[in-house]
Scaffold this motif. Structure first.
Motif, PDB file in Angstrom:
ATOM      1  N   UNK A   1       0.827  -1.372  -0.091  1.00 43.14           N
ATOM      2  CA  UNK A   1      -0.022   0.150  -0.063  1.00 43.14           C
ATOM      3  C   UNK A   1       1.012   1.348  -0.006  1.00 43.14           C
ATOM      4  N   UNK A   2       1.950   1.242   0.772  1.00 42.79           N
ATOM      5  CA  UNK A   2       2.547   2.448   0.971  1.00 42.79           C
ATOM      6  C   UNK A   2       3.775   2.568  -0.325  1.00 42.79           C
ATOM      7  N   UNK A   3       3.828   1.635  -1.074  1.00 41.80           N
ATOM      8  CA  UNK A   3       4.524   1.744  -2.564  1.00 41.80           C
ATOM      9  C   UNK A   3       3.537   2.216  -3.284  1.00 41.80           C
ATOM     10  N   UNK A   4       2.336   1.810  -3.303  1.00 46.58           N
ATOM     11  CA  UNK A   4       1.385   2.227  -4.301  1.00 46.58           C
ATOM     12  C   UNK A   4       1.098   3.795  -4.105  1.00 46.58           C
ATOM     13  N   UNK A   5       1.239   4.151  -2.823  1.00 41.86           N
ATOM     14  CA  UNK A   5       1.003   5.707  -2.428  1.00 41.86           C
ATOM     15  C   UNK A   5       2.176   6.440  -3.196  1.00 41.86           C
ATOM     16  N   UNK A   6       3.294   5.882  -3.075  1.00 42.84           N
ATOM     17  CA  UNK A   6       4.568   6.651  -3.500  1.00 42.84           C
ATOM     18  C   UNK A   6       4.421   6.816  -4.881  1.00 42.84           C
ATOM     19  N   UNK A   7       4.274   5.661  -5.806  1.00 43.77           N
ATOM     20  CA  UNK A   7       4.137   5.653  -7.074  1.00 43.77           C
ATOM     21  C   UNK A   7       3.013   6.568  -7.613  1.00 43.77           C
ATOM     22  N   UNK A   8       1.889   6.549  -6.851  1.00 37.51           N
ATOM     23  CA  UNK A   8       0.683   7.303  -7.413  1.00 37.51           C
ATOM     24  C   UNK A   8       0.949   8.794  -6.999  1.00 37.51           C
ATOM     25  N   UNK A   9       1.830   9.033  -6.261  1.00 40.64           N
ATOM     26  CA  UNK A   9       2.411  10.570  -5.935  1.00 40.64           C
ATOM     27  C   UNK A   9       1.422  10.945  -4.488  1.00 40.64           C
ATOM     28  N   UNK A  10       0.695  10.064  -3.879  1.00 44.49           N
ATOM     29  CA  UNK A  10      -0.027  10.614  -2.724  1.00 44.49           C
ATOM     30  C   UNK A  10       1.026  10.577  -1.450  1.00 44.49           C
ATOM     31  N   UNK A  11       1.905   9.972  -1.731  1.00 40.75           N
ATOM     32  CA  UNK A  11       3.084  10.403  -0.640  1.00 40.75           C
ATOM     33  C   UNK A  11       4.471  10.875  -1.485  1.00 40.75           C
ATOM     34  N   UNK A  12       4.676  11.614  -1.189  1.00 38.72           N
ATOM     35  CA  UNK A  12       6.006  12.338  -1.494  1.00 38.72           C
ATOM     36  C   UNK A  12       7.263  11.469  -0.980  1.00 38.72           C
ATOM     37  N   UNK A  13       8.085  11.099  -2.025  1.00 44.54           N
ATOM     38  CA  UNK A  13       9.289  10.336  -1.782  1.00 44.54           C
ATOM     39  C   UNK A  13      10.505  10.744  -2.712  1.00 44.54           C
ATOM     40  N   UNK A  14      11.745  10.325  -2.277  1.00 42.83           N
ATOM     41  CA  UNK A  14      12.903  10.490  -3.238  1.00 42.83           C
ATOM     42  C   UNK A  14      13.841   9.433  -3.310  1.00 42.83           C
ATOM     43  N   UNK A  15      14.280   9.243  -4.295  1.00 41.09           N
ATOM     44  CA  UNK A  15      15.590   8.079  -4.313  1.00 41.09           C
ATOM     45  C   UNK A  15      16.786   8.416  -4.102  1.00 41.09           C
TER      46      UNK A  15
END
Length: 212
Positions: free
Chosen positions: A47-61
């Motif tokens: 679920x967290x990965x899906x949120x990151x991929x969809x832009x719901x959660x802001x992450x960086x690499x």
């Protein structure tokens, strides 16, 4: 240098408005991995990965190719408090507080297999941070730890109207009636010896969680 009592420090940590501020001041960790963020938010890694991929959660690499979530973004997610309504019902959260890493690992793994969402703290101070951030349904609490012991943690939880509903199941390597009566007087919902079988611990946990 401020001279603050352990109980006062715990009250600050457990306070919804002051706790997060103090956590930011004392926590060195600026970024969180995807698994850590999922655990803190009470959702699956997928679920967290899906949120990151969809832009719901802001992450960086990172340069090493690892995804990380900034602390400010985690604060936003934790403050949202109800963001997972469209997911499956969130599992009951259990916080294990014990200064023995073997106890945290063994009990944590077995409770995880039973379907609970488990987090751990190695001392009373860390427990204050975790309770402030996560609001667990039940705290499995060792009584005898250096610094802030289990009695102070329990007393602080049960003296706060917002935290009082959290179930506290105390455990101790010393199976003594006087100790049991002392922690029950602090508001604990139950007491067990560390020598108790896991099935006994699990049964007591289920009974307490069913009361919520």
């Amino acid at each position: 240098m401020f001279n603050l009592s352990n109980t006062y420090i715990l009250k600050i940590l457990f306070n919804r408005s002051l706790g997060p501020l103090l956590v930011k001041m004392i926590t060195k960790q600026a970024f969180y991995s995807i698994p850590a963020a999922a655990q803190m938010c009470g959702v699956s890694r997928a679920t967290m990965w899906n949120w990151v991929k969809s832009g719901k959660v802001d992450a960086f690499v990172t340069p090493g190719g690892h995804s990380r979530i900034r602390r400010e973004e985690m604060d936003r997610l934790l403050e949202a408090n109800g963001f997972a309504r469209d997911e499956k019902p969130v599992q009951k959260r259990i916080l294990i507080v014990d200064d023995d890493p073997a106890v945290r690992k063994v009990i944590g793994l077995r409770l995880d297999r039973e379907g609970y969402r488990v987090t751990t703290a190695e001392n009373g101070f860390e427990a204050g941070i975790m309770v402030s951030q996560q609001r667990p349904d039940l705290v499995l609490l060792d009584l005898f730890m250096e610094g802030i012991d289990g009695f102070e943690v329990c007393r602080t939880i049960k003296s706060d109207d917002n935290l009082k509903p959290i179930k506290v199941l105390a455990i101790s390597g010393v199976n003594d009636d006087e100790i049991e009566q002392r922690i029950l007087a602090e508001g604990a919902d139950g007491f067990l010896s560390k020598q108790a079988r896991f099935e006994t611990v699990l049964s007591r946990i289920k009974t307490l969680l069913n009361q919520i």
